[in-house]
Design an enzyme around this catalytic site. Structure first.
Site, PDB file in Angstrom:
ATOM      1  N   LYS A  12      -8.883 -32.273 -10.392  1.00 10.60           N
ATOM      2  CA  LYS A  12      -7.560 -32.112 -11.026  1.00 10.60           C
ATOM      3  C   LYS A  12      -7.595 -32.676 -12.456  1.00 10.60           C
ATOM      4  O   LYS A  12      -7.106 -32.061 -13.407  1.00 10.60           O
ATOM      5  CB  LYS A  12      -6.473 -32.837 -10.221  1.00 10.60           C
ATOM      6  CG  LYS A  12      -6.199 -32.258  -8.857  1.00 10.60           C
ATOM      7  CD  LYS A  12      -5.477 -30.928  -8.947  1.00 10.60           C
ATOM      8  CE  LYS A  12      -5.195 -30.335  -7.586  1.00 10.60           C
ATOM      9  NZ  LYS A  12      -4.767 -28.938  -7.630  1.00 10.60           N
TER      10      LYS A  12
ATOM     11  N   GLY B 233      -6.846 -23.836  -4.428  1.00  7.47           N
ATOM     12  CA  GLY B 233      -7.768 -24.962  -4.597  1.00  7.47           C
ATOM     13  C   GLY B 233      -7.960 -25.695  -3.286  1.00  7.47           C
ATOM     14  O   GLY B 233      -7.081 -25.658  -2.420  1.00  7.47           O
TER      15      GLY B 233
ATOM     16  N   TYR C 125     -11.916 -34.499  -5.318  1.00 11.75           N
ATOM     17  CA  TYR C 125     -10.677 -33.696  -5.359  1.00 11.75           C
ATOM     18  C   TYR C 125      -9.825 -34.136  -6.565  1.00 11.75           C
ATOM     19  O   TYR C 125      -9.427 -33.329  -7.396  1.00 11.75           O
ATOM     20  CB  TYR C 125      -9.873 -33.866  -4.052  1.00 11.75           C
ATOM     21  CG  TYR C 125      -8.413 -33.572  -4.224  1.00 11.75           C
ATOM     22  CD1 TYR C 125      -7.957 -32.264  -4.329  1.00 11.75           C
ATOM     23  CD2 TYR C 125      -7.475 -34.610  -4.338  1.00 11.75           C
ATOM     24  CE1 TYR C 125      -6.608 -31.995  -4.536  1.00 11.75           C
ATOM     25  CE2 TYR C 125      -6.139 -34.355  -4.549  1.00 11.75           C
ATOM     26  CZ  TYR C 125      -5.710 -33.055  -4.643  1.00 11.75           C
ATOM     27  OH  TYR C 125      -4.383 -32.794  -4.871  1.00 11.75           O
TER      28      TYR C 125
ATOM     29  N   ASN D 155      -7.111 -21.220   3.851  1.00 11.45           N
ATOM     30  CA  ASN D 155      -6.358 -22.333   4.429  1.00 11.45           C
ATOM     31  C   ASN D 155      -4.898 -21.952   4.647  1.00 11.45           C
ATOM     32  O   ASN D 155      -3.991 -22.770   4.505  1.00 11.45           O
ATOM     33  CB  ASN D 155      -6.481 -23.568   3.522  1.00 11.45           C
ATOM     34  CG  ASN D 155      -6.032 -24.842   4.206  1.00 11.45           C
ATOM     35  OD1 ASN D 155      -6.065 -24.946   5.426  1.00 11.45           O
ATOM     36  ND2 ASN D 155      -5.571 -25.802   3.421  1.00 11.45           N
ATOM     37  N   SER D 156      -4.682 -20.661   4.937  1.00 10.82           N
ATOM     38  CA  SER D 156      -3.311 -20.199   5.199  1.00 10.82           C
ATOM     39  C   SER D 156      -3.401 -18.922   6.018  1.00 10.82           C
ATOM     40  O   SER D 156      -4.485 -18.373   6.194  1.00 10.82           O
ATOM     41  CB  SER D 156      -2.573 -19.933   3.887  1.00 10.82           C
ATOM     42  OG  SER D 156      -3.239 -18.929   3.157  1.00 10.82           O
TER      43      SER D 156
ATOM     44  N   LYS E 224      -8.141 -29.120  -1.134  1.00 15.04           N
ATOM     45  CA  LYS E 224      -7.306 -30.310  -1.355  1.00 15.04           C
ATOM     46  C   LYS E 224      -7.536 -31.460  -0.378  1.00 15.04           C
ATOM     47  O   LYS E 224      -6.756 -32.403  -0.332  1.00 15.04           O
ATOM     48  CB  LYS E 224      -5.844 -29.908  -1.346  1.00 15.04           C
ATOM     49  CG  LYS E 224      -5.394 -29.271  -0.032  1.00 15.04           C
ATOM     50  CD  LYS E 224      -3.888 -29.084   0.008  1.00 15.04           C
ATOM     51  CE  LYS E 224      -3.451 -28.653   1.388  1.00 15.04           C
ATOM     52  NZ  LYS E 224      -2.031 -28.525   1.556  1.00 15.04           N
TER      53      LYS E 224
ATOM     54  N   SER F 184      -1.722 -33.408  -9.831  1.00 17.50           N
ATOM     55  CA  SER F 184      -1.358 -34.392  -8.814  1.00 17.50           C
ATOM     56  C   SER F 184      -1.245 -35.775  -9.437  1.00 17.50           C
ATOM     57  O   SER F 184      -1.949 -36.096 -10.409  1.00 17.50           O
ATOM     58  CB  SER F 184      -2.469 -34.406  -7.763  1.00 17.50           C
ATOM     59  OG  SER F 184      -2.353 -35.537  -6.942  1.00 17.50           O
TER      60      SER F 184
ATOM     61  N   PHE G 245       3.908 -35.739  -6.776  1.00 14.94           N
ATOM     62  CA  PHE G 245       3.732 -36.960  -6.003  1.00 14.94           C
ATOM     63  C   PHE G 245       3.443 -36.528  -4.544  1.00 14.94           C
ATOM     64  O   PHE G 245       2.520 -35.758  -4.354  1.00 14.94           O
ATOM     65  CB  PHE G 245       4.891 -37.926  -6.264  1.00 14.94           C
ATOM     66  CG  PHE G 245       4.637 -38.619  -7.604  1.00 14.94           C
ATOM     67  CD1 PHE G 245       4.652 -37.889  -8.798  1.00 14.94           C
ATOM     68  CD2 PHE G 245       4.236 -39.943  -7.662  1.00 14.94           C
ATOM     69  CE1 PHE G 245       4.295 -38.480 -10.022  1.00 14.94           C
ATOM     70  CE2 PHE G 245       3.887 -40.541  -8.880  1.00 14.94           C
ATOM     71  CZ  PHE G 245       3.916 -39.809 -10.048  1.00 14.94           C
TER      72      PHE G 245
HETATM   73  C1  UD1 Z   1      -3.201 -38.105  -0.600  1.00 10.79           C
HETATM   74  C2  UD1 Z   1      -4.382 -38.074  -1.538  1.00 10.79           C
HETATM   75  C3  UD1 Z   1      -3.951 -37.498  -2.862  1.00 10.79           C
HETATM   76  C4  UD1 Z   1      -3.349 -36.125  -2.664  1.00 10.79           C
HETATM   77  C5  UD1 Z   1      -2.210 -36.198  -1.663  1.00 10.79           C
HETATM   78  C6  UD1 Z   1      -1.723 -34.817  -1.339  1.00 10.79           C
HETATM   79  C7  UD1 Z   1      -5.808 -39.941  -0.817  1.00 10.79           C
HETATM   80  C8  UD1 Z   1      -6.404 -41.254  -1.188  1.00 10.79           C
HETATM   81  N1  UD1 Z   1      -4.951 -39.402  -1.705  1.00 10.79           N
HETATM   82  O1  UD1 Z   1      -2.247 -38.998  -1.154  1.00 10.79           O
HETATM   83  O2  UD1 Z   1      -5.062 -37.408  -3.701  1.00 10.79           O
HETATM   84  O3  UD1 Z   1      -2.883 -35.615  -3.887  1.00 10.79           O
HETATM   85  O4  UD1 Z   1      -2.656 -36.813  -0.462  1.00 10.79           O
HETATM   86  O5  UD1 Z   1      -0.643 -34.860  -0.485  1.00 10.79           O
HETATM   87  O6  UD1 Z   1      -6.087 -39.411   0.243  1.00 10.79           O
HETATM   88  N2  UD1 Z   1      -1.132 -43.175   5.913  1.00 10.79           N
HETATM   89  C9  UD1 Z   1      -1.232 -43.848   7.123  1.00 10.79           C
HETATM   90  N3  UD1 Z   1      -1.717 -43.182   8.195  1.00 10.79           N
HETATM   91  C10 UD1 Z   1      -2.132 -41.876   8.146  1.00 10.79           C
HETATM   92  C11 UD1 Z   1      -2.044 -41.186   6.906  1.00 10.79           C
HETATM   93  C12 UD1 Z   1      -1.550 -41.880   5.810  1.00 10.79           C
HETATM   94  O7  UD1 Z   1      -0.867 -45.025   7.225  1.00 10.79           O
HETATM   95  O8  UD1 Z   1      -2.589 -41.335   9.166  1.00 10.79           O
HETATM   96  C13 UD1 Z   1      -0.571 -43.871   4.750  1.00 10.79           C
HETATM   97  C14 UD1 Z   1      -1.527 -43.996   3.558  1.00 10.79           C
HETATM   98  O9  UD1 Z   1      -2.289 -45.165   3.657  1.00 10.79           O
HETATM   99  C15 UD1 Z   1      -0.543 -43.990   2.387  1.00 10.79           C
HETATM  100  C16 UD1 Z   1       0.609 -43.112   2.862  1.00 10.79           C
HETATM  101  O10 UD1 Z   1       0.512 -43.093   4.283  1.00 10.79           O
HETATM  102  O11 UD1 Z   1      -0.036 -45.287   2.168  1.00 10.79           O
HETATM  103  C17 UD1 Z   1       0.535 -41.680   2.352  1.00 10.79           C
HETATM  104  O12 UD1 Z   1      -0.748 -41.138   2.657  1.00 10.79           O
HETATM  105  P1  UD1 Z   1      -1.069 -39.585   2.455  1.00 10.79           P
HETATM  106  O13 UD1 Z   1      -0.003 -38.762   3.051  1.00 10.79           O
HETATM  107  O14 UD1 Z   1      -2.468 -39.352   2.923  1.00 10.79           O
HETATM  108  O15 UD1 Z   1      -0.965 -39.388   0.898  1.00 10.79           O
HETATM  109  P2  UD1 Z   1      -1.707 -40.179  -0.300  1.00 10.79           P
HETATM  110  O16 UD1 Z   1      -2.830 -40.984   0.201  1.00 10.79           O
HETATM  111  O17 UD1 Z   1      -0.670 -40.866  -1.085  1.00 10.79           O
END
Ligand code: UD1
Length: 334
Positions: free
Chosen positions: A153, A82, A149, A35-36, A84, A124, A178
């Site tokens: 972790k 890993g 996933y 993946n890189s 992800k 994570s 985060f």
């Molecule tokens: C996600 C993973 C988390 C992982 C992290 C790595 C899930 C449920 N969680 O976190 O396990 O460690 O990525 O970076 O997938 N959003 C939109 N539109 C999009 C994409 C995201 O509205 O196209 C919103 C999501 O609903 C969320 C926020 O943006 O509120 C962040 O989303 P994302 O970047 O995917 O991260 P997480 O879901 O927090």
């Protein structure tokens, strides 16, 4: 003495390798390039003027890992390798458990064989599941993960705790990230996932540059400031620097098991991220509100005090840096 970095050509791994080289460490990367891209090594060299040693190895290949340990005097292992992708992990759980957990166990077994006990693990905030309280401290309950996933972790964390309990001479640091975003200010390394991105910031950059048409905002009926999900976005260079502090901590302590949240302590909503991205970069991001994404939680941000008190680390970069550097990287790497 060298630092072995698995997944060192990946997104967070490559930024950490840059910080390690600039710190003056000898670095050995193992990465299977699943993946890189190999060109990341040239970018690392361009930024630091140094070349890390590189082995194209999958961390499930124990014999080859053993060979690396035989050839080098390794003091610390930082494990970024890993799978992800959350959605993929739901579709292919065995593949995720086999790779992520099997790879970590392999590394730890070889480390044990060679008497190397310093281990830093990429965990994570996902291990907190849907947190009962925010901001999240390291004392909050873990478990309740909603996909393989995240569970991988959580399970590796458990394995590390059991390992430390069985032998107190291990020296382990678990870092719970985060939401990493942004890129190195050079624009030479960053995150550019193949295909359609799952995460918010890579998606935004691809809508802004016209590769994708429109961003779907997953729900605006959460109980948050504007109804959209709130996350603790952290600049990847700050995150990389957190690993240097974790390494220093292990060097100082000699043994123990330490856990730190790495985030800024500030939560931004999806709409705030879009707004900031548009303002800082002077580009338009088309979006529409759609249904919630299954498995998403409303709010997730850290209390960063423990990392500040014990590692003397805190995030320095703000939301403008995150938006600017993400955009700069994508434009540099079309
Ligand atoms: C996600 C993973 C988390 C992982 C992290 C790595 C899930 C449920 N969680 O976190 O396990 O460690 O990525 O970076 O997938 N959003 C939109 N539109 C999009 C994409 C995201 O509205 O196209 C919103 C999501 O609903 C969320 C926020 O943006 O509120 C962040 O989303 P994302 O970047 O995917 O991260 P997480 O879901 O927090």
């Amino acid at each position: 003495m060298s630092i072995l970095v698995t997944g060192g050509t990946g997104y967070i791994g490559s930024h950490t390798v840059v910080e390690l080289l600039e710190y003056g460490k000898d670095v050995i990367i193992i990465d299977d390039l699943s993946n890189s891209k190999i060109e990341v090594l040239d970018s690392i060299k361009e930024i630091t003027n140094k070349t890390p040693k590189f082995y194209q190895i999958n961390y499930l290949d124990k014999e080859k890992i053993r060979k690396v340990f035989k050839e080098h005097d390794i003091e610390t292992v930082i494990n970024f390798a890993g799978f992800k992708a959350v959605g993929e992990s739901v579709a292919k759980p065995l593949m995720y458990y086999h790779n992520n957990i099997g790879g970590a166990i392999n590394l730890l077994e070889v480390m044990q064989e060679f008497g190397v006990k310093n281990f830093i693990f990429s965990s994570s905030a996902t291990v907190y599941g849907d947190p009962k309280v925010t901001p999240i401290t390291e004392e909050c309950e873990v478990g309740g993960t909603t996909n393989p996933y995240g569970t991988s972790k959580f399970m590796i964390e458990k394995i590390l705790k059991d390992l430390y309990n069985s032998d107190n001479s291990w020296n382990i640091c678990i870092l719970r990230y985060f939401n990493p975003v942004g890129a190195h200010q050079s624009g030479l390394i960053g995150e550019n996932p193949n295909g359609i991105p799952n995460n918010l910031m890579p998606y935004i950059t691809k809508v802004a540059n016209g590769e994708l048409e429109i961003l779907s905002v997953y729900g605006n009926d959460y109980s948050t400031k504007d109804g959209t999900g709130v996350r603790d976005y952290i600049h990847v260079v700050d995150l990389a620097k957190g690993h240097i502090k974790a390494m220093e901590k292990l060097e100082k302590e000699k043994s123990g098991l330490y856990i730190y949240n790495l985030g800024t302590g500030t939560g931004y909503s999806v709409l705030e991220i879009i707004e900031n991205f548009q303002k800082v970069n002077n580009v338009k991001v088309n979006y529409k509100i759609v249904e919630r994404r299954p498995g998403d939680i409303a709010i997730c941000y850290t209390n960063p005090d423990k990392a500040l008190n014990e590692l003397e680390w805190k995030a320095e970069k703000g939301i403008e840096d995150m938006c600017r550097d993400s955009w700069n990287y994508i434009n540099n790497n079309k």
